[in-house]
Design an enzyme around this catalytic site. Sequence first.
Site, PDB file in Angstrom:
ATOM      1  N   ASP A  20       0.793  -1.253   0.000  1.00  0.00           N
ATOM      2  CA  ASP A  20       0.000   0.000   0.000  1.00  0.00           C
ATOM      3  C   ASP A  20       0.821   1.297   0.000  1.00  0.00           C
ATOM      4  O   ASP A  20       0.490   2.239   0.739  1.00  0.00           O
ATOM      5  CB  ASP A  20      -0.957   0.014   1.210  1.00  0.00           C
ATOM      6  CG  ASP A  20      -1.982  -1.110   1.196  1.00  0.00           C
ATOM      7  OD1 ASP A  20      -1.949  -1.939   0.268  1.00  0.00           O
ATOM      8  OD2 ASP A  20      -2.814  -1.168   2.118  1.00  0.00           O
ATOM      9  N   ASP A  58      -4.578  -0.827  -1.725  1.00  0.00           N
ATOM     10  CA  ASP A  58      -5.875  -0.685  -1.073  1.00  0.00           C
ATOM     11  C   ASP A  58      -6.789  -0.101  -2.154  1.00  0.00           C
ATOM     12  O   ASP A  58      -6.427   0.884  -2.817  1.00  0.00           O
ATOM     13  CB  ASP A  58      -5.698   0.291   0.104  1.00  0.00           C
ATOM     14  CG  ASP A  58      -6.618   0.014   1.271  1.00  0.00           C
ATOM     15  OD1 ASP A  58      -6.892  -1.162   1.568  1.00  0.00           O
ATOM     16  OD2 ASP A  58      -7.051   0.993   1.911  1.00  0.00           O
ATOM     17  N   HIS A  60     -10.723   0.618  -2.735  1.00  0.00           N
ATOM     18  CA  HIS A  60     -12.095   0.600  -2.250  1.00  0.00           C
ATOM     19  C   HIS A  60     -13.070   1.251  -3.236  1.00  0.00           C
ATOM     20  O   HIS A  60     -12.769   2.309  -3.795  1.00  0.00           O
ATOM     21  CB  HIS A  60     -12.199   1.395  -0.940  1.00  0.00           C
ATOM     22  CG  HIS A  60     -11.333   0.884   0.180  1.00  0.00           C
ATOM     23  ND1 HIS A  60     -11.364  -0.422   0.603  1.00  0.00           N
ATOM     24  CD2 HIS A  60     -10.448   1.526   0.980  1.00  0.00           C
ATOM     25  CE1 HIS A  60     -10.513  -0.559   1.618  1.00  0.00           C
ATOM     26  NE2 HIS A  60      -9.940   0.599   1.863  1.00  0.00           N
ATOM     27  N   HIS A  64     -17.490   2.780   0.692  1.00  0.00           N
ATOM     28  CA  HIS A  64     -17.024   1.543   1.345  1.00  0.00           C
ATOM     29  C   HIS A  64     -17.395   1.512   2.830  1.00  0.00           C
ATOM     30  O   HIS A  64     -17.414   2.553   3.498  1.00  0.00           O
ATOM     31  CB  HIS A  64     -15.505   1.419   1.182  1.00  0.00           C
ATOM     32  CG  HIS A  64     -14.981   0.082   1.566  1.00  0.00           C
ATOM     33  ND1 HIS A  64     -14.317  -0.139   2.745  1.00  0.00           N
ATOM     34  CD2 HIS A  64     -15.050  -1.110   0.922  1.00  0.00           C
ATOM     35  CE1 HIS A  64     -13.978  -1.420   2.803  1.00  0.00           C
ATOM     36  NE2 HIS A  64     -14.407  -2.031   1.720  1.00  0.00           N
ATOM     37  N   HIS A  93     -10.685   6.952   1.481  1.00  0.00           N
ATOM     38  CA  HIS A  93      -9.310   6.828   0.978  1.00  0.00           C
ATOM     39  C   HIS A  93      -9.229   5.736  -0.070  1.00  0.00           C
ATOM     40  O   HIS A  93     -10.066   4.827  -0.098  1.00  0.00           O
ATOM     41  CB  HIS A  93      -8.346   6.512   2.132  1.00  0.00           C
ATOM     42  CG  HIS A  93      -8.602   5.162   2.750  1.00  0.00           C
ATOM     43  ND1 HIS A  93      -9.593   4.959   3.691  1.00  0.00           N
ATOM     44  CD2 HIS A  93      -8.031   3.950   2.528  1.00  0.00           C
ATOM     45  CE1 HIS A  93      -9.605   3.687   4.028  1.00  0.00           C
ATOM     46  NE2 HIS A  93      -8.680   3.040   3.335  1.00  0.00           N
ATOM     47  N   LYS A 118      -7.043  -4.988  -2.935  1.00  0.00           N
ATOM     48  CA  LYS A 118      -7.797  -5.538  -1.805  1.00  0.00           C
ATOM     49  C   LYS A 118      -8.728  -4.481  -1.234  1.00  0.00           C
ATOM     50  O   LYS A 118      -8.515  -3.286  -1.440  1.00  0.00           O
ATOM     51  CB  LYS A 118      -6.830  -6.041  -0.735  1.00  0.00           C
ATOM     52  CG  LYS A 118      -5.949  -4.923  -0.200  1.00  0.00           C
ATOM     53  CD  LYS A 118      -4.889  -5.443   0.741  1.00  0.00           C
ATOM     54  CE  LYS A 118      -4.034  -4.338   1.285  1.00  0.00           C
ATOM     55  NZ  LYS A 118      -4.756  -3.323   2.053  1.00  0.00           N
ATOM     56  N   CYS A 163      -2.033  -2.589   7.670  1.00  0.00           N
ATOM     57  CA  CYS A 163      -1.943  -3.509   6.534  1.00  0.00           C
ATOM     58  C   CYS A 163      -0.672  -4.343   6.531  1.00  0.00           C
ATOM     59  O   CYS A 163      -0.704  -5.509   6.122  1.00  0.00           O
ATOM     60  CB  CYS A 163      -2.130  -2.748   5.231  1.00  0.00           C
ATOM     61  SG  CYS A 163      -3.835  -2.165   5.084  1.00  0.00           S
TER      62      CYS A 163
HETATM   63  C1  VGL Z   1      -4.709   0.834   5.716  1.00  0.00           C
HETATM   64  C2  VGL Z   1      -6.302   1.710   7.102  1.00  0.00           C
HETATM   65  C3  VGL Z   1      -7.267   1.570   6.124  1.00  0.00           C
HETATM   66  C4  VGL Z   1      -3.267   0.446   5.523  1.00  0.00           C
HETATM   67  C5  VGL Z   1      -5.651   0.677   4.728  1.00  0.00           C
HETATM   68  O1  VGL Z   1      -2.826   0.357   4.354  1.00  0.00           O
HETATM   69  O2  VGL Z   1      -2.576   0.215   6.536  1.00  0.00           O
HETATM   70  N1  VGL Z   1      -5.034   1.341   6.897  1.00  0.00           N
HETATM   71  N2  VGL Z   1      -6.916   1.052   4.938  1.00  0.00           N
HETATM   72 ZN    ZN Z   2      -8.388   0.996   3.379  1.00  0.00          ZN
END
Ligand code: VGL
Ligand code: ZN
Length: 217
Positions: A20, A58, A60, A64, A93, A118, A163
């Site tokens: 990510d 990430d 979404h 979401h 996000h 994901k 993550c």
């Molecule tokens: C993440 C919060 C929400 C991450 C992703 O990549 O750590 N944290 N979505």
């Molecule tokens: Zn996320």
Amino acid sequence: MATFDAPAPNAIGSALLVIDVQNDFIPGGALAVPDGDAVVPVINALAGRFEHVVLTQDWHPAGHASFASSHPGKRPFERTPLFYGEQTLWPDHCIQGSPGAAFHPALRTDHAQLIVRKGCNPAIDSYSAFLEADRRTSTGLAGYLRERGIDTVYLCGLATDFCVAWSALDAKAAGFHTFIIEDACRAIDLEGSLEAALQTMKEQGIGIVSAAALERA
Ligand code: VGL
Ligand code: ZN
């Protein structure tokens, strides 16, 4: 930090998982991780040493279930029960196709053979690159790695305590030798989440190494 006792990263059978490294997690982004951009040069230098590099995004849909904006009266960083358990709520996000969901522009991506996206199911979050937050839906990554003959994974990226940690714990549970490259990660650190994540990872037998130690290996 543990001394380095892992196989050399360029050994056949090792993969680098880059979690990510996307604009929304970089200072100025929607869910900025403090100092998040500092991981980019470190990861770029490491990636050249691995034959197998996997990137995650990430990814979404708008609206979401993990977004506070989807729950009237809720604010980011509060928690709410969802059908699979407690969910931390986030600012909107990494919306599919948006500039915030794109990789950091300086991240070298050409060498990567697989990108795993994901968090695509509108009702289920997925911190982990292996298993969504319902703890049942697989991304297929464990099978991919096994079919490529990989038994050891090194994780880096954002965020250490969400993550990266969830992906590392699932990698270990799936039977991979698992290491996180601590200085190639940065944390969100909500209410002690970084210490808790590091503790849990150590308890589960996940190795914590530094990029410098890998460079010497
Ligand atoms: C993440 C919060 C929400 C991450 C992703 O990549 O750590 N944290 N979505
Ligand atoms: Zn996320």
